[in-house]
Structure formats: structure tokens, C-alpha cells
Design an enzyme around this catalytic site. Structure first.
Site, short mmCIF file in Angstrom:
data_model
loop_
_atom_site.label_atom_id
_atom_site.label_comp_id
_atom_site.label_asym_id
_atom_site.label_seq_id
_atom_site.Cartn_x
_atom_site.Cartn_y
_atom_site.Cartn_z
N LYS A 153 0.76 -1.27 -0.04
CA LYS A 153 0.00 0.08 0.18
C LYS A 153 0.88 1.30 -0.13
O LYS A 153 2.04 1.09 0.47
CB LYS A 153 -0.96 -0.05 1.38
CG LYS A 153 -2.01 0.75 1.14
CD LYS A 153 -3.04 0.20 0.45
CE LYS A 153 -4.67 0.91 0.48
NZ LYS A 153 -5.50 -0.10 0.12
N1 GLU Z 1 -7.39 0.13 -2.97
C1 GLU Z 1 -8.11 -1.19 -3.48
C2 GLU Z 1 -8.12 -1.89 -2.02
O1 GLU Z 1 -8.04 -1.50 -1.13
C3 GLU Z 1 -7.54 -1.63 -4.81
C4 GLU Z 1 -6.16 -2.27 -4.71
C5 GLU Z 1 -5.98 -2.95 -5.98
O2 GLU Z 1 -6.54 -2.90 -6.99
O3 GLU Z 1 -4.58 -3.01 -6.14
O4 GLU Z 1 -8.50 -3.34 -2.34
#
Ligand code: GLU
Length: 423
Positions: A113
Site C-alpha cells: 500500500k
Molecule cells: N485500493 C483497493 C483495495 O484496497 C484496490 C487495490 C488494488 O486494486 O490493487 O483493495
């Protein structure tokens, strides 16, 4: 520190909440101490302080993070959020949730993240682009289609992903679409990606209804957060006959016991900037609206909204966690006592990363699927993952969240054991 101080601290700090859930599942799986240490510590944490020229000519420094929690099952995967209150502990927690989320739906990724401390509402388009490009340049050597693949999250979208793709591509010397997902359609994006998280919430809610012997037409839904996830879940569920009776935003809430016309509310918000004053529903106190009587509550905004202080007041039968970490670990116990059927975040909102996976596969193949194929494959993964979590919980006599964590941990541990620990 007293127990009360520890719990209050844990309800504010998502990393402590993530640890509490991890410890619980690890204990039940009887994981040894060394393995727990490996699984808990993020593999890599990057902090960057980047200079960015503001429109008025001032030079400002912004702080950004990228945390790769685990890369045992594949490259890191996870979004990037822009917000004033982003912290390293928050990004750590979100990265670890991505590890467990990808494992629950069994897609070949680890978890990562990112975040940049900034307030996008105060930035011009040019400033936003410069922050994005400078942040990408600073983390460029640690991302890539085989290394770590960012995606949108809170306050980032397809336009931001296009800038990331371009900045990275300039560095490597050729167009590399598979370095990020959630891109615009004509830049290697996937059909169905924008709707995917909300669609995933809808699919697992339908599965939960089947399990409890209920029908969409008799189901009242309250949604907290009317952004990409909540807005899309509401739109799709209304089409299936669900009654969306309450919608809560950060600056107001609306209620209509006969069901809100979600499309109308969307158009109203587009024109007016917020949902307040919408004629198709009555205004209600946004701090109380989460406690409206309903069958399904979908928190689809940010972390820590359901806590030890308010969980007892919820009046829903099913809690479908569209957001990451909306419920604190202490509130879990209260929800269990109340027999709320919880569809935990690492399952409920996994539709987004699942279609991100499809996007990455399509980019790497250079062959694009139609929307029906995307939705069909998403449906299959969500339905199977829901069934696997519920069955695991029933077999091991644990709640859905614990089951999802145990299943995920088991898969990650399996991968680590096969690879062997290079210690
Ligand atoms: N931000 C989204 C999540 O928390 C998508 C992450 C992604 O598609 O890599 O799952």
C-alpha cells in the site's frame, strides 16, 4: 499502560487493530513464533520526502510511503491514497490487509500500500500531477509489473494512475501498462474495474442473503460513504430490488424508508457538490444514521467507524465491509454477541483487487476481455471465496472474520514453507 488505554489506542491505530486480528488467527492456527515474526513484519517500508513546486512558486516538501508487507505469493499489490492524515502505521495496516485479501480470493499477489500526506481538495490539477510524478519517481525502483503494482485508493483515480504509468514508462524507456491497475480504458485499463469493488460487495451480500434465507426485495440497506465503492454498490443493489434507505456522507445523511433513487441522488450530487437538500429523501443526523434499522449496513468510507463506543447501537443483520478496516478489533466481540453476520473487509471489498488482477493479466497478454467476461470471472471468484470463508468458519467454529484470516494466513504460510525461509 492499563487495558483500557491499550484498547483505546488500538481503536485509533489501524496497525494495532491489524495485529490483534493477526494474533488471534495465528494462535488458532498454532503458528510458531518465528513464522509469526516473518508474517508480521512488513518486508519493505519506503518513506520519501519529495520536493514539489506549487502553483504560486513556493517549493513544498510532501511525505509519501510505500509499504510492501508480503511478497511471498507474488508481487506486492495495493492502492495509493492521498489524504492529510495518512501515516506510516495506517499504510502498514492497509498493506497487510492487502496480503490477506489477495490470499482470501487466491490471486497470485502479496500485499502493499502507498500513501502521500496531502489534501487533494486544496491542490490544483497541476500540483496533483507534480506530486504524483515526483512520488512515482521516488519509489520507481521498487515498483514494476513483477515487483509491486499500485492502484487507486482513497482520493486517487484513473487519471492519477495514468500519470504513474507515464512516469514509470519514461524511466524504463517503453510504455509499461502493467505497472499500475485502475487505469483509463484507452491506456490498458479493464472494463468493469471502476465498478468492481461495489460489484463485489453486491455479490457477497447476495450470497449472505441466500445463506440467511432472505430476498433482496425485503432487504433494507444503509450505506456509509457514497464514493466509488458505496455509490456503485448502491446503484447495483437498487437495480436488483434492494431498498437503499439511508446514505451517509462526511457532511450529511439522507433517509427514505421507501428507498432512495440512487441514480437521482448521484445526479443531484454531481450538480450540487453534496447530497444535502436532495428532495427524494429526508435529511437525518449523519452521526445517528448508521444506527437506522436495516438488514444490511455497508460501511464504505474509512477505518475505525464501528468501535467499542457504538457497535452495540447497530441495528443491522448483515455488515458488509466495503471499506478497509471499518470495524475495530474490540467491536468484533460486540458484533459477535449481537449475532451480526459480518462479511469482513478482506473478503467483502476484494472485488477491486480481483479485477485489478484481471487488468494486469490483460495488459501482460495484450489481449482485452469484454465486460461480460470480466464480470463473470469476478462473480466466480467472489462466490467461491465467500463459500470457502463461510465453510471454514463452520468447520472450525469461528466467526467469518477469523475464518477469512485463518484461510489467508494458511495460504501465505503454505507459500513461505514451500519456498523455504532464506534466513
Ligand atoms: N485500493 C483497493 C483495495 O484496497 C484496490 C487495490 C488494488 O486494486 O490493487 O483493495
Amino acid at each position: 499502560m492499563s487495558a483500557a488505554t491499550v484498547s483505546l489506542e488500538q481503536e485509533k491505530n489501524p496497525w494495532l487493530a491489524a495485529e490483534a486480528r493477526f494474533d488471534n488467527a495465528a494462535k488458532l492456527l498454532k503458528l510458531n513464533e518465528g513464522m509469526c515474526k516473518v508474517l508480521k513484519a512488513p518486508s519493505r517500508e519506503i518513506t520519501v520526502n519529495i520536493p514539489v513546486m506549487l502553483d504560486d512558486g513556493r517549493l513544498e516538501i510532501f511525505t509519501g510511503y510505500r509499504v510492501q508487507h508480503s511478497i511471498a505469493r507474488g508481487p506486492g499489490k495495493g492502492g495509493i491514497r492521498y489524504a492529510p492524515d495518512v501515516s506510516l502505521d495506517e499504510v502498514r495496516a492497509l498493506a497487510s490487509w492487502m496480503t490477506w485479501k489477495c490470499a482470501v480470493v487466491n490471486i497470485p499477489y502479496g500485499g502493499a500500500k502507498g500513501g502521500v500526506i496531502c489534501d487533494p481538495s486544496l491542490l490544483s490539477d497541476g500540483e496533483l500531477e507534480r506530486i504524483t510524478r515526483r512520488y512515482t519517481a521516488a519509489i520507481a525502483e521498487f515498483i514494476g509489473p513483477e515487483i509491486d503494482i499500485p492502484a487507486p485508493d482513497v482520493n486517487t483515480n484513473d487519471r492519477v494512475m495514468a500519470w504513474i504509468m507515464d512516469t514509470y514508462s519514461m524511466r524504463v524507456g517503453h510504455a509499461t501498462t502493467a505497472v499500475v491497475t485502475g487505469k483509463p480504458m484507452n491506456l490498458g485499463g479493464s472494463l468493469g474495474r471502476r465498478e468492481a469493488t461495489g460489484r463485489g460487495c453486491m455479490i457477497v451480500t447476495l450470497e449472505a442473503l441466500k445463506k440467511l434465507g432472505r430476498r433482496p426485495e425485503d432487504t433494507r440497506v444503509v450505506i456509509q460513504g457514497f464514493g466509488n465503492v458505496g455509490g456503485m454498490a448502491g446503484t447495483l443493489m437498487a437495480k436488483l430490488g434492494f431498498k437503499i434507505i439511508g446514505i451517509i456522507e462526511y457532511d450529511g445523511a439522507v433517509y427514505n424508508p421507501n428507498g432512495i433513487n440512487v441514480d437521482d441522488l448521484m445526479s443531484y450530487r454531481r450538480e450540487n457538490g453534496n447530497i444535502n437538500g436532495f428532495a427524494g429523501a429526508e435529511a437525518v443526523d449523519r452521526n445517528e444514521a448508521m444506527f437506522l434499522e436495516c438488514e444490511v449496513l455497508i460501511p464504505a468510507a474509512t477505518e475505525n467507524v464501528i468501535t467499542s463506543q457504538n457497535a452495540a447501537k447497530l441495528r443491522c443483520r448483515i455488515l458488509c465491509e466495503g471499506a478497509n478496516g471499518p470495524t475495530t478489533a474490540i467491536a468484533d466481540e460486540i458484533l459477535a454477541e449481537k449475532k451480526v453476520f459480518v462479511i469482513p473487509d478482506i473478503l467483502a471489498n476484494a472485488g477491486g483487487v480481483t479485477v485489478s488482477y484481471f487488468e494486469w493479466v490483460q495488459d501482460r497478454q495484450g489481449y482485452f476481455w469484454n465486460e461480460e467476461d470480466v464480470n463473470q470471472k469476478l462473480q466466480e471468484i467472489m462466490v467461491n471465496s465467500f463459500a470457502a470463508v463461510v465453510a471454514y468458519g463452520e468447520t472450525h467454529k469461528v466467526d467469518n472474520r477469523t475464518a477469512a484470516y485463518m484461510l489467508a494466513l494458511d495460504r501465505v504460510v503454505g507459500a513461505i514453507k514451500l519456498r523455504g525461509i532464506y534466513a
